[in-house]
Design a protein around this motif. Structure first.
Motif, PDB file in Angstrom:
ATOM      1  N   PRO A 202       1.227  -1.130  -0.300  1.00  0.00           N
ATOM      2  CA  PRO A 202       0.020  -0.355   0.195  1.00  0.00           C
ATOM      3  C   PRO A 202       0.875   1.578   0.075  1.00  0.00           C
ATOM      4  CG  PRO A 202      -1.095  -1.504   1.361  1.00  0.00           C
ATOM      5  CD  PRO A 202       0.939  -1.822   1.552  1.00  0.00           C
ATOM      6  N   GLN A 203       1.839   0.816   0.066  1.00  0.00           N
ATOM      7  CA  GLN A 203       2.174   2.317   1.104  1.00  0.00           C
ATOM      8  C   GLN A 203       3.751   2.709  -0.583  1.00  0.00           C
ATOM      9  OE1 GLN A 203       3.805   2.331   5.067  1.00  0.00           O
ATOM     10  NE2 GLN A 203       3.343   4.310   5.044  1.00  0.00           N
ATOM     11  N   LYS A 204       4.122   2.060  -0.837  1.00  0.00           N
ATOM     12  CA  LYS A 204       4.865   1.355  -2.196  1.00  0.00           C
ATOM     13  C   LYS A 204       5.325   2.848  -2.698  1.00  0.00           C
ATOM     14  CE  LYS A 204       7.352  -1.073  -5.988  1.00  0.00           C
ATOM     15  NZ  LYS A 204       7.663  -2.212  -7.095  1.00  0.00           N
ATOM     16  N   GLU A 205       4.139   3.436  -3.322  1.00  0.00           N
ATOM     17  CA  GLU A 205       4.377   4.556  -4.126  1.00  0.00           C
ATOM     18  C   GLU A 205       4.926   5.791  -3.460  1.00  0.00           C
ATOM     19  OE1 GLU A 205       1.898   7.654  -7.286  1.00  0.00           O
ATOM     20  OE2 GLU A 205       0.913   5.620  -6.721  1.00  0.00           O
ATOM     21  N   HIS A 206       4.592   5.798  -1.849  1.00  0.00           N
ATOM     22  CA  HIS A 206       4.226   7.697  -1.465  1.00  0.00           C
ATOM     23  C   HIS A 206       6.275   7.840  -0.821  1.00  0.00           C
ATOM     24  CE1 HIS A 206       3.722   9.696   1.644  1.00  0.00           C
ATOM     25  NE2 HIS A 206       4.357   9.108   2.892  1.00  0.00           N
ATOM     26  N   ILE A 207       6.142   6.136  -0.218  1.00  0.00           N
ATOM     27  CA  ILE A 207       7.782   5.867   0.430  1.00  0.00           C
ATOM     28  C   ILE A 207       8.664   5.996  -0.387  1.00  0.00           C
ATOM     29  CG2 ILE A 207       8.999   4.021   1.495  1.00  0.00           C
ATOM     30  CD1 ILE A 207       6.983   5.525   3.310  1.00  0.00           C
ATOM     31  N   ASN A 208       7.793   5.325  -1.842  1.00  0.00           N
ATOM     32  CA  ASN A 208      10.214   5.766  -3.177  1.00  0.00           C
ATOM     33  C   ASN A 208       9.775   7.114  -3.332  1.00  0.00           C
ATOM     34  OD1 ASN A 208      10.279   2.945  -3.016  1.00  0.00           O
ATOM     35  ND2 ASN A 208       8.680   2.758  -4.469  1.00  0.00           N
ATOM     36  N   ARG A 209       8.841   7.507  -3.836  1.00  0.00           N
ATOM     37  CA  ARG A 209       9.046   8.968  -3.753  1.00  0.00           C
ATOM     38  C   ARG A 209       9.382   9.886  -3.030  1.00  0.00           C
ATOM     39  NH1 ARG A 209       4.098   9.677  -4.600  1.00  0.00           N
ATOM     40  NH2 ARG A 209       2.558  10.799  -2.667  1.00  0.00           N
ATOM     41  N   VAL A 211      11.581   8.847  -0.168  1.00  0.00           N
ATOM     42  CA  VAL A 211      12.932   8.539  -0.126  1.00  0.00           C
ATOM     43  C   VAL A 211      14.214   8.840  -1.646  1.00  0.00           C
ATOM     44  CG1 VAL A 211      14.573   6.254  -0.955  1.00  0.00           C
ATOM     45  CG2 VAL A 211      12.759   6.577   0.819  1.00  0.00           C
ATOM     46  N   GLN A 212      13.188   9.472  -2.757  1.00  0.00           N
ATOM     47  CA  GLN A 212      13.641   9.809  -3.732  1.00  0.00           C
ATOM     48  C   GLN A 212      14.617  11.335  -3.661  1.00  0.00           C
ATOM     49  OE1 GLN A 212      15.371   8.134  -6.210  1.00  0.00           O
ATOM     50  NE2 GLN A 212      14.892   5.911  -5.172  1.00  0.00           N
ATOM     51  N   ALA A 213      13.116  12.055  -3.439  1.00  0.00           N
ATOM     52  CA  ALA A 213      13.116  13.331  -2.621  1.00  0.00           C
ATOM     53  C   ALA A 213      14.565  13.328  -1.694  1.00  0.00           C
ATOM     54  CB  ALA A 213      11.849  13.962  -2.394  1.00  0.00           C
ATOM     55  N   ILE A 214      14.243  12.685  -1.126  1.00  0.00           N
ATOM     56  CA  ILE A 214      15.371  13.011   0.212  1.00  0.00           C
ATOM     57  C   ILE A 214      16.919  12.655  -0.243  1.00  0.00           C
ATOM     58  CG2 ILE A 214      16.758  11.633   2.519  1.00  0.00           C
ATOM     59  CD1 ILE A 214      13.863  11.309   3.263  1.00  0.00           C
ATOM     60  N   LYS A 215      17.429  11.704  -1.341  1.00  0.00           N
ATOM     61  CA  LYS A 215      18.402  11.381  -1.680  1.00  0.00           C
ATOM     62  C   LYS A 215      18.737  12.429  -2.841  1.00  0.00           C
ATOM     63  CE  LYS A 215      18.984   7.367  -3.630  1.00  0.00           C
ATOM     64  NZ  LYS A 215      18.845   5.897  -4.307  1.00  0.00           N
ATOM     65  N   ALA A 216      18.365  12.858  -3.168  1.00  0.00           N
ATOM     66  CA  ALA A 216      18.001  14.640  -4.259  1.00  0.00           C
ATOM     67  C   ALA A 216      18.698  15.683  -3.503  1.00  0.00           C
ATOM     68  CB  ALA A 216      16.874  14.721  -5.012  1.00  0.00           C
ATOM     69  N   ALA A 217      17.823  15.888  -1.998  1.00  0.00           N
ATOM     70  CA  ALA A 217      19.058  16.478  -1.616  1.00  0.00           C
ATOM     71  C   ALA A 217      19.539  16.908   0.131  1.00  0.00           C
ATOM     72  CB  ALA A 217      17.084  17.326  -0.488  1.00  0.00           C
ATOM     73  N   LEU A 218      19.982  15.188   0.038  1.00  0.00           N
ATOM     74  CA  LEU A 218      20.989  15.156   0.582  1.00  0.00           C
ATOM     75  C   LEU A 218      22.000  15.641   0.636  1.00  0.00           C
ATOM     76  CD1 LEU A 218      21.943  13.939   3.739  1.00  0.00           C
ATOM     77  CD2 LEU A 218      21.450  11.861   1.761  1.00  0.00           C
ATOM     78  N   PRO A 219      22.861  15.609  -0.599  1.00  0.00           N
ATOM     79  CA  PRO A 219      24.245  15.910  -0.162  1.00  0.00           C
ATOM     80  C   PRO A 219      24.691  17.878  -0.587  1.00  0.00           C
ATOM     81  CG  PRO A 219      23.760  14.777  -3.003  1.00  0.00           C
ATOM     82  CD  PRO A 219      22.230  14.613  -1.620  1.00  0.00           C
ATOM     83  N   THR A 220      23.506  18.412  -0.096  1.00  0.00           N
ATOM     84  CA  THR A 220      23.774  19.803   0.116  1.00  0.00           C
ATOM     85  C   THR A 220      22.793  20.609   1.170  1.00  0.00           C
ATOM     86  OG1 THR A 220      21.438  19.887  -1.439  1.00  0.00           O
ATOM     87  CG2 THR A 220      24.038  20.610  -2.295  1.00  0.00           C
ATOM     88  N   ALA A 221      21.993  19.509   2.232  1.00  0.00           N
ATOM     89  CA  ALA A 221      21.135  19.462   2.403  1.00  0.00           C
ATOM     90  C   ALA A 221      21.686  19.774   4.040  1.00  0.00           C
ATOM     91  CB  ALA A 221      19.822  18.515   3.245  1.00  0.00           C
ATOM     92  N   MET A 232      15.833  17.931   9.366  1.00  0.00           N
ATOM     93  CA  MET A 232      16.165  18.320   7.732  1.00  0.00           C
ATOM     94  C   MET A 232      15.241  18.711   6.747  1.00  0.00           C
ATOM     95  SD  MET A 232      18.860  15.290   4.632  1.00  0.00           S
ATOM     96  CE  MET A 232      17.378  15.363   4.170  1.00  0.00           C
ATOM     97  N   ALA A 233      14.990  19.848   6.095  1.00  0.00           N
ATOM     98  CA  ALA A 233      13.968  19.547   5.644  1.00  0.00           C
ATOM     99  C   ALA A 233      14.506  19.080   3.603  1.00  0.00           C
ATOM    100  CB  ALA A 233      13.910  21.561   5.259  1.00  0.00           C
ATOM    101  N   TYR A 234      13.652  19.000   2.650  1.00  0.00           N
ATOM    102  CA  TYR A 234      13.646  18.189   1.634  1.00  0.00           C
ATOM    103  C   TYR A 234      12.210  18.525   1.152  1.00  0.00           C
ATOM    104  CZ  TYR A 234      10.640  14.106   2.384  1.00  0.00           C
ATOM    105  OH  TYR A 234       9.348  13.315   3.074  1.00  0.00           O
ATOM    106  N   GLY A 235      12.169  18.259  -0.511  1.00  0.00           N
ATOM    107  CA  GLY A 235      11.503  18.625  -1.032  1.00  0.00           C
ATOM    108  C   GLY A 235      10.732  19.873  -0.697  1.00  0.00           C
ATOM    109  N   ALA A 236       9.895  19.412  -1.351  1.00  0.00           N
ATOM    110  CA  ALA A 236       8.640  20.403  -1.504  1.00  0.00           C
ATOM    111  C   ALA A 236       8.008  20.742  -0.209  1.00  0.00           C
ATOM    112  CB  ALA A 236       7.098  20.812  -2.467  1.00  0.00           C
ATOM    113  N   GLY A 237       8.557  20.954   1.047  1.00  0.00           N
ATOM    114  CA  GLY A 237       8.135  20.722   2.663  1.00  0.00           C
ATOM    115  C   GLY A 237       7.951  19.425   3.254  1.00  0.00           C
ATOM    116  N   GLY A 238       8.425  18.901   2.738  1.00  0.00           N
ATOM    117  CA  GLY A 238       9.217  17.092   3.280  1.00  0.00           C
ATOM    118  C   GLY A 238       9.672  17.659   4.848  1.00  0.00           C
ATOM    119  N   THR A 239      10.146  16.561   5.571  1.00  0.00           N
ATOM    120  CA  THR A 239      10.723  16.669   7.050  1.00  0.00           C
ATOM    121  C   THR A 239      11.168  15.410   7.341  1.00  0.00           C
ATOM    122  OG1 THR A 239      10.105  19.064   7.455  1.00  0.00           O
ATOM    123  CG2 THR A 239      11.470  17.842   9.339  1.00  0.00           C
ATOM    124  N   VAL A 240      12.527  15.469   7.135  1.00  0.00           N
ATOM    125  CA  VAL A 240      13.009  13.851   7.972  1.00  0.00           C
ATOM    126  C   VAL A 240      13.043  14.303   9.026  1.00  0.00           C
ATOM    127  CG1 VAL A 240      14.339  12.147   8.591  1.00  0.00           C
ATOM    128  CG2 VAL A 240      14.555  13.255   5.894  1.00  0.00           C
TER     129      VAL A 240
END
Length: 254
Positions: A202-209, A211-221, A232-240
């Motif tokens: 059930p969560q596959k699409e949500h989790i994958n989206r 995770v990809q946003a976190i990976k893209a943000a991580l090098p400069t986050a 840590m902020a990432y993507g369009a308003g996401g937060t870890v």
């Protein structure tokens, strides 16, 4: 500005110590440089002391400003010099290198050579929020759900969290990160099998989206730490959101 004793002391002392990773310090040894700096200050050789500062320190304070700080605060400068001249232990020289995926590796200078810190082989470390996030992402890519359990706070694993659960739990996740328990599934301790069922179902699409946003943000986050919490902020308003528990950093939600 330089009449403030605290500012003067911080710049004069930390300006020197910030240079410990430079080639000058590696060649002559940190203790040697500390003693040379202390002697120069004690003997009034201000120009020589200034030359022992790092490039960054000299950019932040001109020679004229350095001389003025020494001249206007002689007692504090001599106190700093006396303390620096007698380090309680041999300094440890380290360097931090950031690789393209955002992972930070620490090197230690010992025995005349640079050597990698133990964290370089700790694939699933939790000593810092960044290391925990990298370990989590590595486990996710390898579908190591047993390892992913290490990154979940105890209350979430026991089904007692109520922490806003944007990722953990047995069920699907609605948009906005609100957990939704699936029909026919009871609350209980979270297991690797339950995470697999949910994240590959059930969560596959949500989790994958996410995770990809976190990976893209991580090098400069930037990861902000406050006590035993971090974010840590990432993507369009996401937060870890991170939580330090039993000395190890874990992921509260993402």
């Amino acid at each position: 500005m330089w009449r403030t004793v605290r500012v003067c002391a911080a710049v004069i002392a930390l300006g020197l110590l910030s240079a410990c990773g430079s080639s000058t310090y590696v060649q002559q040894g940190p203790s040697d440089t500390l003693r040379s700096y202390a002697r120069a200050l004690q003997e009034g050789r201000v120009d020589e002391a200034y030359r022992l500062l790092s490039d960054e320190a000299r950019r932040s304070m001109s020679l004229e400003a350095f001389k003025r700080a020494v001249r206007e605060n002689p007692e504090d400068v001599h106190e700093i010099a006396r303390a620096i001249a007698r380090p309680s232990a041999d300094p440890v020289v380290t360097a931090t290198v950031t690789v393209p995926n955002g992972e930070e590796l620490e090197l230690i200078f010992e025995g005349g050579k640079w050597r990698l810190d133990a964290a370089a082989v700790d694939l699933y470390g939790q000593s810092t929020p960044r290391q925990a996030l990298l370990g989590f992402l590595r486990a996710f890519e390898r579908k190591r759900y047993d390892v992913i359990l290490r990154y979940i706070p105890d209350a979430e694993k026991e089904g007692l969290g109520g922490l806003g659960g944007g990722a953990w739990g047995e069920g699907a996740v609605r948009e906005g990160g609100v957990p939704e328990a699936p029909p026919g599934r009871s609350e209980g301790e979270l297991t690797a099998e339950k995470i697999k069922d949910s994240w590959e179902g059930p969560q596959k699409e949500h989790i994958n989206r996410n995770v990809q946003a976190i990976k893209a943000a991580l090098p400069t986050a930037t990861i902000e730490e406050t006590g035993d919490s971090a974010s840590m902020a990432y993507g369009a308003g996401g937060t870890v959101a991170f939580l330090r528990e039993h000395g190890a950093w874990k992921i509260r939600e993402f």
